[in-house]
Design a protein around this motif. Sequence first.
Motif, PDB file in Angstrom:
ATOM      1  N   GLU A 165      45.762  39.154  49.513  1.00  0.00           N
ATOM      2  CA  GLU A 165      45.748  37.778  48.997  1.00  0.00           C
ATOM      3  C   GLU A 165      45.260  37.735  47.553  1.00  0.00           C
ATOM      4  OE1 GLU A 165      43.419  35.497  51.764  1.00  0.00           O
ATOM      5  OE2 GLU A 165      45.054  35.416  53.244  1.00  0.00           O
ATOM      6  N   PHE A 166      44.223  38.501  47.249  1.00  0.00           N
ATOM      7  CA  PHE A 166      43.712  38.557  45.879  1.00  0.00           C
ATOM      8  C   PHE A 166      44.792  39.118  44.946  1.00  0.00           C
ATOM      9  CE2 PHE A 166      41.672  40.667  42.312  1.00  0.00           C
ATOM     10  CZ  PHE A 166      40.817  39.684  41.842  1.00  0.00           C
ATOM     11  N   ASN A 167      45.378  40.241  45.322  1.00  0.00           N
ATOM     12  CA  ASN A 167      46.406  40.879  44.491  1.00  0.00           C
ATOM     13  C   ASN A 167      47.573  39.936  44.233  1.00  0.00           C
ATOM     14  OD1 ASN A 167      44.805  43.158  44.611  1.00  0.00           O
ATOM     15  ND2 ASN A 167      46.117  44.245  46.041  1.00  0.00           N
ATOM     16  N   ASP A 168      48.054  39.270  45.255  1.00  0.00           N
ATOM     17  CA  ASP A 168      49.178  38.342  45.106  1.00  0.00           C
ATOM     18  C   ASP A 168      48.830  37.196  44.159  1.00  0.00           C
ATOM     19  OD1 ASP A 168      50.733  39.877  46.811  1.00  0.00           O
ATOM     20  OD2 ASP A 168      50.407  38.582  48.556  1.00  0.00           O
ATOM     21  N   ALA A 169      47.622  36.660  44.292  1.00  0.00           N
ATOM     22  CA  ALA A 169      47.197  35.547  43.447  1.00  0.00           C
ATOM     23  C   ALA A 169      47.045  35.974  41.987  1.00  0.00           C
ATOM     24  CB  ALA A 169      45.894  34.950  43.979  1.00  0.00           C
ATOM     25  N   VAL A 170      46.497  37.166  41.760  1.00  0.00           N
ATOM     26  CA  VAL A 170      46.321  37.674  40.395  1.00  0.00           C
ATOM     27  C   VAL A 170      47.668  37.813  39.690  1.00  0.00           C
ATOM     28  CG1 VAL A 170      45.765  39.798  39.113  1.00  0.00           C
ATOM     29  CG2 VAL A 170      44.089  38.807  40.656  1.00  0.00           C
ATOM     30  N   ARG A 171      48.660  38.277  40.421  1.00  0.00           N
ATOM     31  CA  ARG A 171      49.997  38.470  39.834  1.00  0.00           C
ATOM     32  C   ARG A 171      50.603  37.164  39.325  1.00  0.00           C
ATOM     33  NH1 ARG A 171      50.518  41.935  44.638  1.00  0.00           N
ATOM     34  NH2 ARG A 171      50.260  44.075  43.929  1.00  0.00           N
ATOM     35  N   ARG A 172      50.126  36.039  39.807  1.00  0.00           N
ATOM     36  CA  ARG A 172      50.671  34.742  39.399  1.00  0.00           C
ATOM     37  C   ARG A 172      49.967  34.151  38.168  1.00  0.00           C
ATOM     38  NH1 ARG A 172      50.828  34.304  45.131  1.00  0.00           N
ATOM     39  NH2 ARG A 172      48.909  33.075  45.177  1.00  0.00           N
ATOM     40  N   ILE A 173      48.968  34.852  37.647  1.00  0.00           N
ATOM     41  CA  ILE A 173      48.243  34.340  36.472  1.00  0.00           C
ATOM     42  C   ILE A 173      48.679  35.150  35.251  1.00  0.00           C
ATOM     43  CG2 ILE A 173      45.978  33.928  35.423  1.00  0.00           C
ATOM     44  CD1 ILE A 173      44.834  33.747  38.277  1.00  0.00           C
ATOM     45  N   PRO A 174      49.500  34.572  34.395  1.00  0.00           N
ATOM     46  CA  PRO A 174      50.069  35.348  33.286  1.00  0.00           C
ATOM     47  C   PRO A 174      49.044  35.845  32.268  1.00  0.00           C
ATOM     48  CG  PRO A 174      50.690  33.032  33.121  1.00  0.00           C
ATOM     49  CD  PRO A 174      49.989  33.196  34.434  1.00  0.00           C
ATOM     50  N   GLU A 175      47.934  35.170  32.132  1.00  0.00           N
ATOM     51  CA  GLU A 175      46.913  35.605  31.161  1.00  0.00           C
ATOM     52  C   GLU A 175      46.219  36.884  31.588  1.00  0.00           C
ATOM     53  OE1 GLU A 175      47.231  31.096  30.868  1.00  0.00           O
ATOM     54  OE2 GLU A 175      47.093  32.552  32.490  1.00  0.00           O
ATOM     55  N   ILE A 176      46.275  37.211  32.872  1.00  0.00           N
ATOM     56  CA  ILE A 176      45.695  38.473  33.348  1.00  0.00           C
ATOM     57  C   ILE A 176      46.703  39.561  33.041  1.00  0.00           C
ATOM     58  CG2 ILE A 176      44.853  39.801  35.317  1.00  0.00           C
ATOM     59  CD1 ILE A 176      43.929  37.150  36.568  1.00  0.00           C
ATOM     60  N   GLN A 177      46.385  40.345  32.046  1.00  0.00           N
ATOM     61  CA  GLN A 177      47.303  41.370  31.567  1.00  0.00           C
ATOM     62  C   GLN A 177      47.221  42.638  32.410  1.00  0.00           C
ATOM     63  OE1 GLN A 177      46.639  42.515  27.463  1.00  0.00           O
ATOM     64  NE2 GLN A 177      48.833  42.791  27.173  1.00  0.00           N
ATOM     65  N   ASN A 203      39.236  27.332  36.236  1.00  0.00           N
ATOM     66  CA  ASN A 203      40.365  26.761  36.973  1.00  0.00           C
ATOM     67  C   ASN A 203      41.193  27.767  37.753  1.00  0.00           C
ATOM     68  OD1 ASN A 203      39.712  24.217  36.008  1.00  0.00           O
ATOM     69  ND2 ASN A 203      41.063  24.401  34.245  1.00  0.00           N
ATOM     70  N   ALA A 204      41.069  29.059  37.432  1.00  0.00           N
ATOM     71  CA  ALA A 204      41.946  30.037  38.091  1.00  0.00           C
ATOM     72  C   ALA A 204      41.193  31.266  38.598  1.00  0.00           C
ATOM     73  CB  ALA A 204      43.068  30.457  37.139  1.00  0.00           C
ATOM     74  N   GLY A 232      33.098  51.478  43.029  1.00  0.00           N
ATOM     75  CA  GLY A 232      31.810  51.330  42.365  1.00  0.00           C
ATOM     76  C   GLY A 232      31.124  50.048  42.789  1.00  0.00           C
ATOM     77  N   GLY A 233      30.382  49.457  41.881  1.00  0.00           N
ATOM     78  CA  GLY A 233      29.567  48.293  42.169  1.00  0.00           C
ATOM     79  C   GLY A 233      30.325  46.979  42.202  1.00  0.00           C
ATOM     80  N   PHE A 234      31.597  46.980  41.884  1.00  0.00           N
ATOM     81  CA  PHE A 234      32.435  45.790  41.976  1.00  0.00           C
ATOM     82  C   PHE A 234      33.820  46.247  42.425  1.00  0.00           C
ATOM     83  CE2 PHE A 234      32.411  47.384  37.672  1.00  0.00           C
ATOM     84  CZ  PHE A 234      33.718  47.331  37.252  1.00  0.00           C
ATOM     85  N   ASP A 235      34.716  45.298  42.650  1.00  0.00           N
ATOM     86  CA  ASP A 235      35.997  45.631  43.273  1.00  0.00           C
ATOM     87  C   ASP A 235      37.177  45.718  42.315  1.00  0.00           C
ATOM     88  OD1 ASP A 235      34.976  45.656  46.030  1.00  0.00           O
ATOM     89  OD2 ASP A 235      34.600  43.521  45.648  1.00  0.00           O
ATOM     90  N   TYR A 236      37.206  44.857  41.303  1.00  0.00           N
ATOM     91  CA  TYR A 236      38.340  44.810  40.380  1.00  0.00           C
ATOM     92  C   TYR A 236      37.850  44.684  38.940  1.00  0.00           C
ATOM     93  CZ  TYR A 236      41.618  43.951  44.211  1.00  0.00           C
ATOM     94  OH  TYR A 236      42.394  44.070  45.339  1.00  0.00           O
ATOM     95  N   LEU A 237      38.674  45.180  38.030  1.00  0.00           N
ATOM     96  CA  LEU A 237      38.453  44.979  36.608  1.00  0.00           C
ATOM     97  C   LEU A 237      39.719  44.336  36.054  1.00  0.00           C
ATOM     98  CD1 LEU A 237      36.548  45.404  34.186  1.00  0.00           C
ATOM     99  CD2 LEU A 237      37.676  47.608  33.819  1.00  0.00           C
ATOM    100  N   LEU A 238      39.546  43.174  35.431  1.00  0.00           N
ATOM    101  CA  LEU A 238      40.674  42.443  34.872  1.00  0.00           C
ATOM    102  C   LEU A 238      40.628  42.489  33.354  1.00  0.00           C
ATOM    103  CD1 LEU A 238      40.387  39.109  36.929  1.00  0.00           C
ATOM    104  CD2 LEU A 238      41.574  41.221  37.576  1.00  0.00           C
ATOM    105  N   LYS A 239      41.780  42.650  32.742  1.00  0.00           N
ATOM    106  CA  LYS A 239      41.914  42.485  31.295  1.00  0.00           C
ATOM    107  C   LYS A 239      42.652  41.171  31.102  1.00  0.00           C
ATOM    108  CE  LYS A 239      44.091  44.390  27.159  1.00  0.00           C
ATOM    109  NZ  LYS A 239      44.983  45.466  26.669  1.00  0.00           N
ATOM    110  N   VAL A 240      41.989  40.237  30.410  1.00  0.00           N
ATOM    111  CA  VAL A 240      42.523  38.885  30.255  1.00  0.00           C
ATOM    112  C   VAL A 240      42.691  38.571  28.775  1.00  0.00           C
ATOM    113  CG1 VAL A 240      42.113  36.442  30.764  1.00  0.00           C
ATOM    114  CG2 VAL A 240      41.309  38.202  32.369  1.00  0.00           C
ATOM    115  N   ARG A 241      43.855  38.016  28.430  1.00  0.00           N
ATOM    116  CA  ARG A 241      44.133  37.605  27.050  1.00  0.00           C
ATOM    117  C   ARG A 241      44.352  36.103  27.000  1.00  0.00           C
ATOM    118  NH1 ARG A 241      45.315  40.742  22.781  1.00  0.00           N
ATOM    119  NH2 ARG A 241      45.482  42.971  23.112  1.00  0.00           N
TER     120      ARG A 241
END
Length: 160
Positions: A86-98, A127-128, A105-114
């Motif tokens: 569910e997380f992966n599918d939702a992330v794919r719908r946010i265009p700013e997440i590059q 909001n997202a 490790g100590g967290f689950d995901y690392l996002l690069k956002v522009r």
Amino acid sequence: MVTDRIDRTDYRIIKELQENGRLSVVDLSKRVNLTKTPCAERIKRLEKSGVISGYFTQLNPQVVDAGHIVMVQVQLSGTTARDLEEFNDAVRRIPEIQSCLMVAGGFDYLLKVRTRDIASYRELLGNAISKLPSVLQTHTYVVMEVVKDDVTLHLPPNQS
């Protein structure tokens, strides 16, 4: 395995195309010492086998209002297969997440956002990103300077 069928000439072709994906087949064939038809056939084979997965135009982020970069650590409240899907599918719908990388490790995901600026990022966060499925907490790191951000792959020197 696909790489078992890649020879030195194929590596030279993909190296040249990584540097300039707009090369004509004629120019590319000259650079790799092939005639036009065998070069075109190799390109088609590399595309069909998935070695070449696409072509794109590299844009100047400053000019297109996407010069502000943040890295976001995301910790999920749960990591069941369904939570992750569910997380992966939702992330794919946010265009700013590059880029979205699942990490150990100590967290689950690392996002690069522009985004355009910090205010735009703050809005996106509220909001997202914070509303993504299973998000427990986030930590944002503002990028002050891009030292290296290469999109090409390093090819072993003995191959090309």
